[in-house]
Design a protein around this motif. Sequence first.
Motif, PDB file in Angstrom:
ATOM      1  N   GLU A  40     -86.840 -14.047 -34.172  1.00 41.71           N
ATOM      2  CA  GLU A  40     -87.549 -15.262 -33.735  1.00 41.71           C
ATOM      3  C   GLU A  40     -88.903 -15.413 -34.420  1.00 41.71           C
ATOM      4  N   ALA A  41     -89.530 -14.255 -34.746  1.00 39.60           N
ATOM      5  CA  ALA A  41     -90.918 -14.257 -35.228  1.00 39.60           C
ATOM      6  C   ALA A  41     -91.068 -14.476 -36.736  1.00 39.60           C
ATOM      7  N   VAL A  42     -89.953 -14.533 -37.477  1.00 43.14           N
ATOM      8  CA  VAL A  42     -90.096 -14.636 -38.935  1.00 43.14           C
ATOM      9  C   VAL A  42     -89.893 -16.069 -39.435  1.00 43.14           C
ATOM     10  N   ASP A  43     -90.502 -16.343 -40.631  1.00 42.29           N
ATOM     11  CA  ASP A  43     -90.333 -17.659 -41.260  1.00 42.29           C
ATOM     12  C   ASP A  43     -89.031 -17.729 -42.053  1.00 42.29           C
ATOM     13  N   ALA A  44     -88.572 -16.570 -42.514  1.00 39.71           N
ATOM     14  CA  ALA A  44     -87.390 -16.513 -43.379  1.00 39.71           C
ATOM     15  C   ALA A  44     -86.827 -15.101 -43.299  1.00 39.71           C
ATOM     16  N   LEU A  45     -85.650 -14.900 -43.894  1.00 37.17           N
ATOM     17  CA  LEU A  45     -84.981 -13.596 -43.770  1.00 37.17           C
ATOM     18  C   LEU A  45     -84.305 -13.192 -45.072  1.00 37.17           C
ATOM     19  N   VAL A  46     -84.361 -11.878 -45.377  1.00 37.86           N
ATOM     20  CA  VAL A  46     -83.568 -11.314 -46.463  1.00 37.86           C
ATOM     21  C   VAL A  46     -82.488 -10.436 -45.844  1.00 37.86           C
ATOM     22  N   VAL A  47     -81.255 -10.624 -46.304  1.00 39.40           N
ATOM     23  CA  VAL A  47     -80.166  -9.725 -45.902  1.00 39.40           C
ATOM     24  C   VAL A  47     -79.890  -8.840 -47.118  1.00 39.40           C
ATOM     25  N   PRO A  48     -80.134  -7.520 -46.996  1.00 36.64           N
ATOM     26  CA  PRO A  48     -80.112  -6.649 -48.173  1.00 36.64           C
ATOM     27  C   PRO A  48     -78.709  -6.309 -48.655  1.00 36.64           C
ATOM     28  N   GLY A  49     -78.677  -5.471 -49.717  1.00 38.43           N
ATOM     29  CA  GLY A  49     -77.422  -4.892 -50.152  1.00 38.43           C
ATOM     30  C   GLY A  49     -77.075  -3.731 -49.241  1.00 38.43           C
ATOM     31  N   GLY A  50     -75.829  -3.367 -49.213  1.00 40.47           N
ATOM     32  CA  GLY A  50     -75.386  -2.284 -48.338  1.00 40.47           C
ATOM     33  C   GLY A  50     -73.891  -2.379 -48.183  1.00 40.47           C
ATOM     34  N   GLU A  51     -73.460  -2.513 -46.959  1.00 34.76           N
ATOM     35  CA  GLU A  51     -72.021  -2.573 -46.672  1.00 34.76           C
ATOM     36  C   GLU A  51     -71.794  -3.668 -45.626  1.00 34.76           C
ATOM     37  N   SER A  52     -71.125  -4.724 -46.047  1.00 40.08           N
ATOM     38  CA  SER A  52     -71.028  -5.914 -45.191  1.00 40.08           C
ATOM     39  C   SER A  52     -70.216  -5.676 -43.923  1.00 40.08           C
ATOM     40  N   THR A  53     -69.225  -4.772 -43.993  1.00 42.30           N
ATOM     41  CA  THR A  53     -68.420  -4.534 -42.781  1.00 42.30           C
ATOM     42  C   THR A  53     -69.288  -3.862 -41.713  1.00 42.30           C
ATOM     43  N   THR A  54     -70.125  -2.902 -42.162  1.00 43.32           N
ATOM     44  CA  THR A  54     -71.027  -2.209 -41.232  1.00 43.32           C
ATOM     45  C   THR A  54     -72.085  -3.176 -40.708  1.00 43.32           C
ATOM     46  N   MET A  55     -72.606  -4.016 -41.604  1.00 37.24           N
ATOM     47  CA  MET A  55     -73.625  -4.993 -41.176  1.00 37.24           C
ATOM     48  C   MET A  55     -73.077  -5.911 -40.083  1.00 37.24           C
ATOM     49  N   TRP A  56     -71.857  -6.379 -40.312  1.00 38.64           N
ATOM     50  CA  TRP A  56     -71.242  -7.267 -39.330  1.00 38.64           C
ATOM     51  C   TRP A  56     -71.086  -6.562 -37.978  1.00 38.64           C
ATOM     52  N   LYS A  57     -70.548  -5.319 -38.015  1.00 34.24           N
ATOM     53  CA  LYS A  57     -70.306  -4.587 -36.753  1.00 34.24           C
ATOM     54  C   LYS A  57     -71.617  -4.299 -36.025  1.00 34.24           C
ATOM     55  N   LEU A  58     -72.654  -3.882 -36.787  1.00 35.83           N
ATOM     56  CA  LEU A  58     -73.941  -3.565 -36.153  1.00 35.83           C
ATOM     57  C   LEU A  58     -74.623  -4.833 -35.634  1.00 35.83           C
ATOM     58  N   ALA A  59     -74.552  -5.912 -36.411  1.00 36.53           N
ATOM     59  CA  ALA A  59     -75.177  -7.173 -35.977  1.00 36.53           C
ATOM     60  C   ALA A  59     -74.530  -7.633 -34.669  1.00 36.53           C
ATOM     61  N   ASP A  60     -73.220  -7.435 -34.581  1.00 44.89           N
ATOM     62  CA  ASP A  60     -72.498  -7.818 -33.376  1.00 44.89           C
ATOM     63  C   ASP A  60     -72.922  -6.906 -32.208  1.00 44.89           C
ATOM     64  N   ALA A  61     -72.934  -5.589 -32.464  1.00 46.75           N
ATOM     65  CA  ALA A  61     -73.274  -4.624 -31.415  1.00 46.75           C
ATOM     66  C   ALA A  61     -74.707  -4.802 -30.912  1.00 46.75           C
ATOM     67  N   PHE A  62     -75.620  -5.164 -31.807  1.00 48.36           N
ATOM     68  CA  PHE A  62     -77.033  -5.330 -31.433  1.00 48.36           C
ATOM     69  C   PHE A  62     -77.365  -6.767 -31.002  1.00 48.36           C
ATOM     70  N   GLU A  63     -76.303  -7.543 -30.794  1.00 56.29           N
ATOM     71  CA  GLU A  63     -76.435  -8.945 -30.339  1.00 56.29           C
ATOM     72  C   GLU A  63     -77.356  -9.761 -31.232  1.00 56.29           C
ATOM     73  N   LEU A  64     -77.179  -9.554 -32.534  1.00 59.25           N
ATOM     74  CA  LEU A  64     -77.991 -10.266 -33.503  1.00 59.25           C
ATOM     75  C   LEU A  64     -77.173 -11.306 -34.273  1.00 59.25           C
ATOM     76  N   LEU A  65     -75.848 -11.220 -34.191  1.00 61.51           N
ATOM     77  CA  LEU A  65     -74.995 -12.097 -35.003  1.00 61.51           C
ATOM     78  C   LEU A  65     -75.162 -13.564 -34.616  1.00 61.51           C
ATOM     79  N   GLU A  66     -75.076 -13.860 -33.321  1.00 55.06           N
ATOM     80  CA  GLU A  66     -75.197 -15.261 -32.888  1.00 55.06           C
ATOM     81  C   GLU A  66     -76.609 -15.799 -33.126  1.00 55.06           C
ATOM     82  N   PRO A  67     -77.676 -15.011 -32.778  1.00 59.95           N
ATOM     83  CA  PRO A  67     -79.026 -15.492 -33.116  1.00 59.95           C
ATOM     84  C   PRO A  67     -79.212 -15.751 -34.607  1.00 59.95           C
TER      85      PRO A  67
END
Length: 196
Positions: A40-67
């Motif tokens: 909520e507090a940022v003007d913009a966002l960078v989504v880094p390199g890594g592993e997209s399957t893990t990012m998706w699962k963690l974003a979902d688990a940390f309730e960040l995907l919908e936000p």
Amino acid sequence: MTIAPTIGVFALQGDVREHARCLEQAGAKAVAVRRPEELEAVDALVVPGGESTTMWKLADAFELLEPLRARIKDGMPAYGSCAGMIMLADRIEGGIEGQQTIGGIDMVVRRNAFGRQVDSFESDIDFAGMGPLRAVFIRAPWVESVGSDVDVLARAEAGDRIVAVRQGPLLATSFHPELTGGCDVHSYFVEMVREL
Ligand SMILES: NC(=O)CC[C@H](N)C(=O)O
């Protein structure tokens, strides 16, 4: 925006520190984003390199995907590199069963398109007409196809594949500019954020 924009780096997975370094070098204030309040507090966002399957699962688990989806829908500028490009794609190919993305860019991205880890390579590419830029591709995706509102900013020498795109406030690259020293792509993104 005359003061430095605050740009978050999605920090549940990926090469967060390298992106933060480039953002600071490009004149932004970089902060880690792991929770909805931080997003909520940022003007913009960078989504880094890594592993997209893990990012998706963690974003979902940390309730960040919908936000994340909500802020992108609201017009927040975002830049995704490699796995981050996959996360910003509306449609993917070669994903694991049920793999979801944040979405936002009207494109089809193919995961691991340039081959396996051993097939990682470096190449000089022309990014947004800014001249040659050293790009490193690590199990990189490429863009199969784009919608009519998407601008193609770079193609790889190898196979002339699309490797950088922009759709309004959203930017994505198949490669990792944060790993090759120069931060030109981050400067381009920070400039985009300032203009929006
Ligand atoms: N370097 C990278 O970010 C690789 C992306 C990875 N192959 C994925 O599917 O998420």
